[in-house]
Write a protein that holds these residues in place. Structure first.
Motif, PDB file in Angstrom:
ATOM      1  N   GLY A 368      50.645  42.022  35.911  1.00  0.00           N
ATOM      2  CA  GLY A 368      49.251  41.884  36.323  1.00  0.00           C
ATOM      3  C   GLY A 368      48.282  42.293  35.232  1.00  0.00           C
ATOM      4  O   GLY A 368      48.673  42.770  34.167  1.00  0.00           O
ATOM      5  N   THR A 369      46.991  42.083  35.499  1.00  0.00           N
ATOM      6  CA  THR A 369      45.931  42.520  34.597  1.00  0.00           C
ATOM      7  C   THR A 369      45.008  43.467  35.361  1.00  0.00           C
ATOM      8  O   THR A 369      45.031  43.536  36.589  1.00  0.00           O
ATOM      9  CB  THR A 369      45.102  41.335  34.072  1.00  0.00           C
ATOM     10  OG1 THR A 369      44.267  40.828  35.137  1.00  0.00           O
ATOM     11  CG2 THR A 369      46.008  40.216  33.558  1.00  0.00           C
ATOM     12  N   ASP A 370      44.149  44.165  34.620  1.00  0.00           N
ATOM     13  CA  ASP A 370      43.234  45.118  35.246  1.00  0.00           C
ATOM     14  C   ASP A 370      42.287  44.450  36.238  1.00  0.00           C
ATOM     15  O   ASP A 370      41.763  45.129  37.136  1.00  0.00           O
ATOM     16  CB  ASP A 370      42.431  45.853  34.172  1.00  0.00           C
ATOM     17  CG  ASP A 370      43.261  46.894  33.426  1.00  0.00           C
ATOM     18  OD1 ASP A 370      44.064  47.581  34.091  1.00  0.00           O
ATOM     19  OD2 ASP A 370      43.114  47.014  32.202  1.00  0.00           O
ATOM     20  N   ALA A 371      42.068  43.153  36.107  1.00  0.00           N
ATOM     21  CA  ALA A 371      41.211  42.448  37.064  1.00  0.00           C
ATOM     22  C   ALA A 371      41.774  42.541  38.477  1.00  0.00           C
ATOM     23  O   ALA A 371      41.022  42.538  39.464  1.00  0.00           O
ATOM     24  CB  ALA A 371      41.051  40.984  36.656  1.00  0.00           C
ATOM     25  N   ALA A 372      43.103  42.629  38.587  1.00  0.00           N
ATOM     26  CA  ALA A 372      43.738  42.681  39.907  1.00  0.00           C
ATOM     27  C   ALA A 372      43.318  43.916  40.690  1.00  0.00           C
ATOM     28  O   ALA A 372      43.190  43.870  41.914  1.00  0.00           O
ATOM     29  CB  ALA A 372      45.255  42.636  39.764  1.00  0.00           C
ATOM     30  N   ALA A 373      43.102  45.032  39.985  1.00  0.00           N
ATOM     31  CA  ALA A 373      42.686  46.260  40.669  1.00  0.00           C
ATOM     32  C   ALA A 373      41.356  46.050  41.393  1.00  0.00           C
ATOM     33  O   ALA A 373      41.136  46.600  42.481  1.00  0.00           O
ATOM     34  CB  ALA A 373      42.576  47.402  39.667  1.00  0.00           C
ATOM     35  N   PHE A 374      40.472  45.275  40.799  1.00  0.00           N
ATOM     36  CA  PHE A 374      39.170  44.992  41.414  1.00  0.00           C
ATOM     37  C   PHE A 374      39.299  43.941  42.514  1.00  0.00           C
ATOM     38  O   PHE A 374      38.745  44.109  43.604  1.00  0.00           O
ATOM     39  CB  PHE A 374      38.189  44.519  40.343  1.00  0.00           C
ATOM     40  CG  PHE A 374      37.801  45.587  39.369  1.00  0.00           C
ATOM     41  CD1 PHE A 374      36.687  46.384  39.590  1.00  0.00           C
ATOM     42  CD2 PHE A 374      38.551  45.823  38.222  1.00  0.00           C
ATOM     43  CE1 PHE A 374      36.315  47.378  38.692  1.00  0.00           C
ATOM     44  CE2 PHE A 374      38.204  46.813  37.321  1.00  0.00           C
ATOM     45  CZ  PHE A 374      37.086  47.597  37.554  1.00  0.00           C
ATOM     46  N   SER A 375      40.021  42.863  42.229  1.00  0.00           N
ATOM     47  CA  SER A 375      40.167  41.800  43.223  1.00  0.00           C
ATOM     48  C   SER A 375      40.843  42.303  44.491  1.00  0.00           C
ATOM     49  O   SER A 375      40.476  41.922  45.604  1.00  0.00           O
ATOM     50  CB  SER A 375      40.960  40.624  42.627  1.00  0.00           C
ATOM     51  OG  SER A 375      40.196  39.962  41.641  1.00  0.00           O
ATOM     52  N   LYS A 376      41.846  43.165  44.346  1.00  0.00           N
ATOM     53  CA  LYS A 376      42.528  43.727  45.506  1.00  0.00           C
ATOM     54  C   LYS A 376      41.580  44.559  46.367  1.00  0.00           C
ATOM     55  O   LYS A 376      41.785  44.680  47.582  1.00  0.00           O
ATOM     56  CB  LYS A 376      43.707  44.601  45.060  1.00  0.00           C
ATOM     57  CG  LYS A 376      44.951  43.840  44.633  1.00  0.00           C
ATOM     58  CD  LYS A 376      45.981  44.813  44.081  1.00  0.00           C
ATOM     59  CE  LYS A 376      47.315  44.145  43.843  1.00  0.00           C
ATOM     60  NZ  LYS A 376      48.064  43.898  45.072  1.00  0.00           N
ATOM     61  N   ALA A 377      40.534  45.128  45.740  1.00  0.00           N
ATOM     62  CA  ALA A 377      39.579  45.964  46.468  1.00  0.00           C
ATOM     63  C   ALA A 377      38.391  45.164  47.003  1.00  0.00           C
ATOM     64  O   ALA A 377      37.451  45.745  47.547  1.00  0.00           O
ATOM     65  CB  ALA A 377      39.079  47.079  45.556  1.00  0.00           C
ATOM     66  N   GLY A 378      38.433  43.842  46.835  1.00  0.00           N
ATOM     67  CA  GLY A 378      37.361  43.001  47.347  1.00  0.00           C
ATOM     68  C   GLY A 378      36.167  42.875  46.422  1.00  0.00           C
ATOM     69  O   GLY A 378      35.091  42.433  46.833  1.00  0.00           O
ATOM     70  N   ILE A 379      36.330  43.266  45.144  1.00  0.00           N
ATOM     71  CA  ILE A 379      35.265  43.131  44.156  1.00  0.00           C
ATOM     72  C   ILE A 379      35.461  41.808  43.415  1.00  0.00           C
ATOM     73  O   ILE A 379      36.579  41.458  43.036  1.00  0.00           O
ATOM     74  CB  ILE A 379      35.300  44.300  43.140  1.00  0.00           C
ATOM     75  CG1 ILE A 379      35.249  45.653  43.870  1.00  0.00           C
ATOM     76  CG2 ILE A 379      34.169  44.172  42.137  1.00  0.00           C
ATOM     77  CD1 ILE A 379      34.017  45.868  44.708  1.00  0.00           C
ATOM     78  N   ASP A 380      34.365  41.063  43.192  1.00  0.00           N
ATOM     79  CA  ASP A 380      34.455  39.789  42.478  1.00  0.00           C
ATOM     80  C   ASP A 380      34.940  40.024  41.052  1.00  0.00           C
ATOM     81  O   ASP A 380      34.266  40.697  40.256  1.00  0.00           O
ATOM     82  CB  ASP A 380      33.090  39.099  42.442  1.00  0.00           C
ATOM     83  CG  ASP A 380      32.720  38.471  43.776  1.00  0.00           C
ATOM     84  OD1 ASP A 380      33.615  37.887  44.412  1.00  0.00           O
ATOM     85  OD2 ASP A 380      31.551  38.568  44.179  1.00  0.00           O
ATOM     86  N   ALA A 381      36.093  39.474  40.716  1.00  0.00           N
ATOM     87  CA  ALA A 381      36.685  39.713  39.396  1.00  0.00           C
ATOM     88  C   ALA A 381      37.571  38.551  38.993  1.00  0.00           C
ATOM     89  O   ALA A 381      38.059  37.785  39.839  1.00  0.00           O
ATOM     90  CB  ALA A 381      37.500  41.010  39.405  1.00  0.00           C
TER      91      ALA A 381
END
Length: 426
Positions: A368-381
């Motif tokens: 994975g990439t660090d973007a996944a941490a945001f997307s999993k939390a419902g943040i647009d990434a």
């Protein structure tokens, strides 16, 4: 509409020199080591030259847990199979046979759950079994003149991976070993459950015995032995300079900050720009996860958008990750669409990655990439970077990941896309 955002040669050279400078000063930076922390502090100081303010954020994590699960799972699977294969020599009692087959299934199930949670979900399922240490995220903020009403984050990571021995030794054979190893584990799980089911319903629980025996000796043992050497223990694994993965992205966000200091009119009104270099991405995105945990309320209140980058080295091969197949994480259609628009208005080639069958297949084991941490939390990434399936095996998570792999024009194109992103955000 096409707009020419000119990035001067001096700016390209700055980004290229920054990568070389980090490698020369700090060397390989596996998660949690002193050189990774020192690099974060250095990056913070560099951010402070171009941002309103810069700071580091400390967090705790267990650096060996993310890949440490591999040997645990190998041990559980090996004991599970060996226990089954020894049944004829241990007992002839049907009840005892079922109990031992049950034990074999349970060991196998535990191995499967650990693998699923640690790698295919990036959860911290067994992390507390490993030693805890500290690391740093480096954060630079460019404040708007008036009130902050929204937030745009551009990010990368400064840690480097531990050496992946199978990639170093086998190149394209790496994927074959991984998929054969996973195939053996899934097949053994299925057969062990079927064996238990047959025994419970009064049939011969050893029906698959000969097949499992030859499967283990022909496929299981070679794959498990190779996977046991996936990474070296201790500092011996700390050999990867991490130029492409992922100092390239850190150089790009610094290049953007330098550009915005000279061209503040490119920043959308009432928008705070935050550039972040995460620690410990190579330990399961732990730095990004900690950042999201600590700032989630703020991220949601400011309707944050996150553009993460991972591996920027080829100007003609920049790709937007639509989905990260390993963790089944879908990224924001809004951010993806704006990245495509940014590519169009800056005449910078960028395409979607993860759509065709081969890309999805490879994505299953690519992590994975660090973007996944945001997307999993419902943040647009979303995430973009270079993916070249033929070239990547030459350097990825190996000592060959050095400055010579990076084309300066790729860094320029990435900065252009970020500038274009700001324009379509106005």
């Amino acid at each position: 509409m096409s707009v020419n955002y000119s990035i001067e040669d001096a700016e390209k050279q700055y980004m290229h020199d920054f990568i070389k400078d980090i490698i020369d000063k700090f060397g390989p930076r596996m998660p949690g080591c002193e050189s990774e922390t020192a690099a974060a502090e250095y990056i913070k100081e560099e951010m402070s030259k171009y941002c309103t303010e810069a700071h580091t954020e400390k967090f705790k994590f267990h650096p060996r847990a993310f890949l440490g699960w591999i040997k645990i799972v190998i041990g559980l699977v090996a004991v599970s199979v060996i226990l089954y294969l020894l049944l004829p020599f241990i007992t002839s009692d049907a009840i005892m046979e079922m109990l031992l087959i049950s034990a074999s299934v349970v060991l196998n199930a535990i191995a499967f759950i650990i693998m699923w949670k640690q790698f295919f979900s990036y959860d911290e399922f067994i992390d507390k079994l490993f030693k805890e240490t500290e690391s740093l995220n480096a954060v630079g903020t460019i404040k708007p003149k008036g009130e902050t009403r929204r937030l745009i984050i551009f990010s990368g990571h400064h840690d480097s991976a531990r050496q992946f021995n199978l990639l170093k030794w086998m190149k394209h054979g790496y994927a074959i070993v991984i998929f054969l190893g996973l195939g053996f584990m899934f097949l053994w799980m299925l057969l062990s459950v079927l064996s238990l089911g047959l025994g419970i319903f009064g049939f011969n629980g050893m029906f698959f015995y000969n097949f499992i025996k030859w499967l283990f000796f022909i496929l299981g043992i070679p794959c498990l032995i190779l996977l046991a050497f996936f990474i070296w223990p201790g500092d011996r694994a700390n050999t990867v300079p991490g130029a492409v993965d992922n100092l390239s992205a850190v150089a790009v966000i610094l290049g953007l900050a330098r550009y915005l200091k000279e061209h503040p009119d490119q920043i959308p009104e009432s928008t705070e720009i935050r550039i972040i270099s995460f620690g410990c991405e190579e330990a399961g995105l732990r730095g990004a996860y900690r950042y999201v945990e600590q700032h989630l309320e703020e991220l949601k209140r400011l309707k944050a958008e996150v553009v993460n980058m991972d591996m920027v080295y080829d100007p003609e091969n920049l790709n937007i990750f639509v989905k990260e197949s390993t963790t089944r994480t879908k990224h924001s259609p809004k951010v993806i669409d704006k990245l495509k628009q940014a590519g169009n208005i800056t005449s910078t080639p960028i395409r979607e990655f993860g759509i065709n069958s081969l890309e999805k297949f490879v994505g299953t084991i690519s992590g994975g990439t660090d973007a996944a941490a945001f997307s999993k939390a419902g943040i647009d990434a979303a995430n973009f970077g270079t993916i070249d399936l033929t070239h990547v095996v030459r350097y990825y998570h190996q000592p060959e990941d050095d400055i010579d792999q990076i084309n300066k024009d790729a860094l320029e194109n990435a900065v252009k896309i970020l500038i274009g992103y700001l324009q379509v955000s106005k």
